[in-house]
Design an enzyme around this catalytic site. Structure first.
Site, PDB file in Angstrom:
ATOM      1  N   ASP A   1      78.670  36.508  54.981  1.00  0.00           N
ATOM      2  CA  ASP A   1      80.397  36.566  55.393  1.00  0.00           C
ATOM      3  C   ASP A   1      80.328  37.348  56.567  1.00  0.00           C
ATOM      4  O   ASP A   1      81.271  36.652  57.498  1.00  0.00           O
ATOM      5  CB  ASP A   1      80.968  37.553  54.158  1.00  0.00           C
ATOM      6  CG  ASP A   1      80.888  37.025  52.849  1.00  0.00           C
ATOM      7  OD1 ASP A   1      80.299  35.914  52.678  1.00  0.00           O
ATOM      8  OD2 ASP A   1      81.531  37.658  52.079  1.00  0.00           O
TER       9      ASP A   1
ATOM     10  N   ASP B   1      72.106  34.022  50.193  1.00  0.00           N
ATOM     11  CA  ASP B   1      71.925  34.832  51.308  1.00  0.00           C
ATOM     12  C   ASP B   1      71.109  35.892  51.157  1.00  0.00           C
ATOM     13  O   ASP B   1      70.080  36.436  51.879  1.00  0.00           O
ATOM     14  CB  ASP B   1      73.186  35.203  51.962  1.00  0.00           C
ATOM     15  CG  ASP B   1      74.192  36.117  51.316  1.00  0.00           C
ATOM     16  OD1 ASP B   1      73.701  35.913  50.093  1.00  0.00           O
ATOM     17  OD2 ASP B   1      74.971  36.594  51.573  1.00  0.00           O
TER      18      ASP B   1
ATOM     19  N   LEU C   1      86.743  33.743  50.494  1.00  0.00           N
ATOM     20  CA  LEU C   1      86.738  33.283  51.770  1.00  0.00           C
ATOM     21  C   LEU C   1      86.488  34.218  52.734  1.00  0.00           C
ATOM     22  O   LEU C   1      86.883  34.122  53.855  1.00  0.00           O
ATOM     23  CB  LEU C   1      87.858  32.696  51.850  1.00  0.00           C
ATOM     24  CG  LEU C   1      88.340  31.288  51.090  1.00  0.00           C
ATOM     25  CD1 LEU C   1      89.698  30.519  51.441  1.00  0.00           C
ATOM     26  CD2 LEU C   1      87.386  30.192  51.191  1.00  0.00           C
TER      27      LEU C   1
ATOM     28  N   HIS D   1      74.533  32.058  46.837  1.00  0.00           N
ATOM     29  CA  HIS D   1      73.735  33.255  46.502  1.00  0.00           C
ATOM     30  C   HIS D   1      72.411  33.300  47.015  1.00  0.00           C
ATOM     31  O   HIS D   1      71.300  33.718  46.808  1.00  0.00           O
ATOM     32  CB  HIS D   1      73.437  33.350  44.960  1.00  0.00           C
ATOM     33  CG  HIS D   1      74.750  33.816  44.062  1.00  0.00           C
ATOM     34  ND1 HIS D   1      75.040  34.956  43.783  1.00  0.00           N
ATOM     35  CD2 HIS D   1      75.865  32.856  43.637  1.00  0.00           C
ATOM     36  CE1 HIS D   1      76.299  34.930  43.047  1.00  0.00           C
ATOM     37  NE2 HIS D   1      76.781  33.780  43.208  1.00  0.00           N
TER      38      HIS D   1
ATOM     39  N   SER E   1      87.695  37.640  53.063  1.00  0.00           N
ATOM     40  CA  SER E   1      88.725  38.283  53.762  1.00  0.00           C
ATOM     41  C   SER E   1      87.997  39.884  54.009  1.00  0.00           C
ATOM     42  O   SER E   1      88.608  40.328  55.013  1.00  0.00           O
ATOM     43  CB  SER E   1      90.079  38.746  52.771  1.00  0.00           C
ATOM     44  OG  SER E   1      89.610  39.715  51.663  1.00  0.00           O
ATOM     45  N   SER E   2      87.087  40.335  53.273  1.00  0.00           N
ATOM     46  CA  SER E   2      86.580  41.617  53.517  1.00  0.00           C
ATOM     47  C   SER E   2      85.954  41.610  54.849  1.00  0.00           C
ATOM     48  O   SER E   2      86.108  42.544  55.663  1.00  0.00           O
ATOM     49  CB  SER E   2      85.923  42.256  52.492  1.00  0.00           C
ATOM     50  OG  SER E   2      84.594  41.348  51.949  1.00  0.00           O
TER      51      SER E   2
HETATM   52  P1  ADP Z   1      86.972  38.416  49.793  1.00  0.00           P
HETATM   53  O1  ADP Z   1      85.965  39.045  50.635  1.00  0.00           O
HETATM   54  O2  ADP Z   1      86.076  37.253  49.168  1.00  0.00           O
HETATM   55  O3  ADP Z   1      88.266  37.916  49.899  1.00  0.00           O
HETATM   56  P2  ADP Z   1      86.529  40.987  48.612  1.00  0.00           P
HETATM   57  O4  ADP Z   1      86.667  41.625  47.346  1.00  0.00           O
HETATM   58  O5  ADP Z   1      84.921  41.008  49.170  1.00  0.00           O
HETATM   59  O6  ADP Z   1      87.160  39.446  48.665  1.00  0.00           O
HETATM   60  O7  ADP Z   1      87.360  41.780  49.454  1.00  0.00           O
HETATM   61  C1  ADP Z   1      88.892  41.641  49.344  1.00  0.00           C
HETATM   62  C2  ADP Z   1      89.428  43.167  49.863  1.00  0.00           C
HETATM   63  O8  ADP Z   1      89.459  43.322  51.263  1.00  0.00           O
HETATM   64  C3  ADP Z   1      90.850  43.329  49.263  1.00  0.00           C
HETATM   65  O9  ADP Z   1      90.999  43.589  48.005  1.00  0.00           O
HETATM   66  C4  ADP Z   1      91.310  44.463  50.221  1.00  0.00           C
HETATM   67  O10 ADP Z   1      90.798  45.606  49.740  1.00  0.00           O
HETATM   68  C5  ADP Z   1      90.491  44.294  51.493  1.00  0.00           C
HETATM   69  N1  ADP Z   1      91.342  43.377  52.384  1.00  0.00           N
HETATM   70  C6  ADP Z   1      90.982  42.123  53.099  1.00  0.00           C
HETATM   71  N2  ADP Z   1      91.818  41.799  53.975  1.00  0.00           N
HETATM   72  C7  ADP Z   1      92.562  42.760  53.976  1.00  0.00           C
HETATM   73  C8  ADP Z   1      93.912  42.875  54.624  1.00  0.00           C
HETATM   74  N3  ADP Z   1      94.401  42.059  55.677  1.00  0.00           N
HETATM   75  N4  ADP Z   1      94.803  44.039  54.640  1.00  0.00           N
HETATM   76  C9  ADP Z   1      94.380  44.823  53.708  1.00  0.00           C
HETATM   77  N5  ADP Z   1      93.162  44.899  52.960  1.00  0.00           N
HETATM   78  C10 ADP Z   1      92.434  43.713  53.236  1.00  0.00           C
HETATM   79 MG    MG Z   2      84.335  40.133  50.578  1.00  0.00          MG
END
Ligand code: ADP
Ligand code: MG
Length: 382
Positions: A175, A40, A128, A38, A130-131
């Site tokens: 991120d 950033d 981690l 937290h 993913s968004s």
């Molecule tokens: P984090 O970034 O910590 O993984 P977030 O809630 O910020 O968690 O982002 C996760 C969301 O990003 C997923 O619920 C989805 O909507 C989207 N997302 C990430 N990667 C993918 C993917 N490969 N395919 C589809 N949606 C994705």
């Molecule tokens: Mg995210």
């Protein structure tokens, strides 16, 4: 699955979905914070590291300014025109792609339509990023299709804007910056105010290991916003732009005058900022006592001052700290479950992973995922 097998799998799925092979591939990695929870959004420091789990987009350009996007990791998909980008009511994950297209277009970058298939090895919603990996892979794809270049810091900022304004998640810059600018084989000491970073070498023999609690609290989302607001109030009461601007000595002199909750939040951030600098200094030498002390203090602060720990995280700390070869352990991401991170003697990673799995499962009934990660290069063509 090795990278060749993965590529073949995505290739086959692409052909099945779109009737022909992709011609352009982009990728962007996830990341883990070795220190700096937290910090950033307080314009502070983070010791961040990309991981060798990433998001790929395979694509084929279209000439009609339509984007057709699907994912092997999520249901549904979307079709939208680059000339009228709306939110998707059905497959909300496509909003990350739509949002990046929107901000790139608004910033004057020429956009090309495409058929695209997403595949990611970054777990969703575990801290981690993913968004951000999806955002940075999308921005990279548009640059490859359009034949233009973008400064990676600008790309990170635009990704953050897409997530803030289009998706509606009030995230900081950590991120996207990590995913865009990560360097293979090294951690980065990131300065979130100046959007600059320098490499922080990880001592040979030290292996970062992700320990995923697999605990997802049904967050209302209010906790994150509350913490941000409390930090902003603290900065206002202390008369500074951001908590980054307060030293521990200055803070200690004024702490008692703050509302108690605000004081706790501020103390954590100010201490955590210092721990980032300290860990960056200690990481290349790898002094076990120093690393272990800093990481333990980070978790204690997250639990007692910032209050972002849950019992599953305490159980994971216990499992990690009793594991063979462990050097240090702490939370990762925003807290409230999700992933944690340990530094482990490289030659004991397997024994450590086995121990953590058994120990945590016995304590919580949850099956964790435990795996070593290597720092990967930031976003680019695959
Ligand atoms: P984090 O970034 O910590 O993984 P977030 O809630 O910020 O968690 O982002 C996760 C969301 O990003 C997923 O619920 C989805 O909507 C989207 N997302 C990430 N990667 C993918 C993917 N490969 N395919 C589809 N949606 C994705
Ligand atoms: Mg995210």
């Amino acid at each position: 699955m090795n990278p060749e097998q993965r590529k073949e799998m995505v290739m086959d799925a692409f052909v099945a979905a779109f009737g022909g092979p992709p011609s352009v591939w982009s990728r962007a990695p996830g990341r883990v914070d070795l220190m700096g929870s937290h910090t950033d959004y307080n314009q502070g420091y983070v010791l961040t590291m990309t991981i060798d789990r990433d998001t790929w987009i395979a694509a084929r350009p279209r000439t009609d300014r339509q984007v057709v996007i699907r994912s092997l990791n999520a249901d549904g998909g979307g079709v939208f025109s680059l000339d009228a980008i709306a939110h998707d009511a059905h497959a909300s994950w496509t909003d990350y792609v739509r949002g990046v297209a929107t901000v790139l277009g608004d910033a004057g970058f020429a956009l090309t339509g495409f058929e695209g298939l997403v595949h990611s090895t970054v777990p969703f919603g575990s801290g981690l990023s993913s968004s951000a990996a999806l955002e940075m892979a999308t921005a990279t794809l548009f640059s490859l299709l359009g034949g233009w270049e973008i400064d990676p810091v600008e790309m990170a900022l635009l990704g953050q804007r897409a997530e803030n304004q289009f998706v509606g998640v009030n995230c900081g810059i950590l991120d996207q910056y990590s995913s865009a600018l990560g360097k293979e084989g090294t951690a980065l000491l990131l300065d979130c105010r100046h959007l600059s970073s320098r490499t922080a070498a990880i001592a040979p023999g030290l292996q970062p290991v992700i320990c995923d609690t697999h605990y997802k609290r049904a967050l209302t989302g209010s906790e994150y916003g509350e913490r941000r607001a409390q930090c902003e109030e603290g900065a206002r009461l202390l008369g500074v732009t951001a908590l980054r601007d307060v030293s521990l000595e200055q803070f200690a002199a004024r702490e008692a005058a703050l509302p108690p909750v605000v004081a706790r939040r501020c103390r954590f951030i100010i201490e955590e900022n210092q721990r980032v600098l300290d860990l960056a200094a200690a990481l290349p030498g790898g002094d076990p006592a120093r690393l272990s002390g800093l990481m333990a203090a980070s978790f204690a602060g997250a639990r007692d001052l910032y209050e972002i720990a849950v019992p599953e995280m305490e159980a994971m700390m216990e499992a990690m700290l009793t594991g063979p070869g462990v050097i240090g352990a702490r939370q990762a991401g925003a807290g409230f479950g999700g992933c944690m991170v340990a530094l482990v003697a490289a030659d004991q990673v397997d024994a450590f992973a086995g121990h953590v799995q058994n120990h945590y499962l016995a304590a919580t009934g949850l099956q964790p995922r435990v795996y070593p990660v290597q720092a990967a290069q930031g976003a680019g063509p695959l």
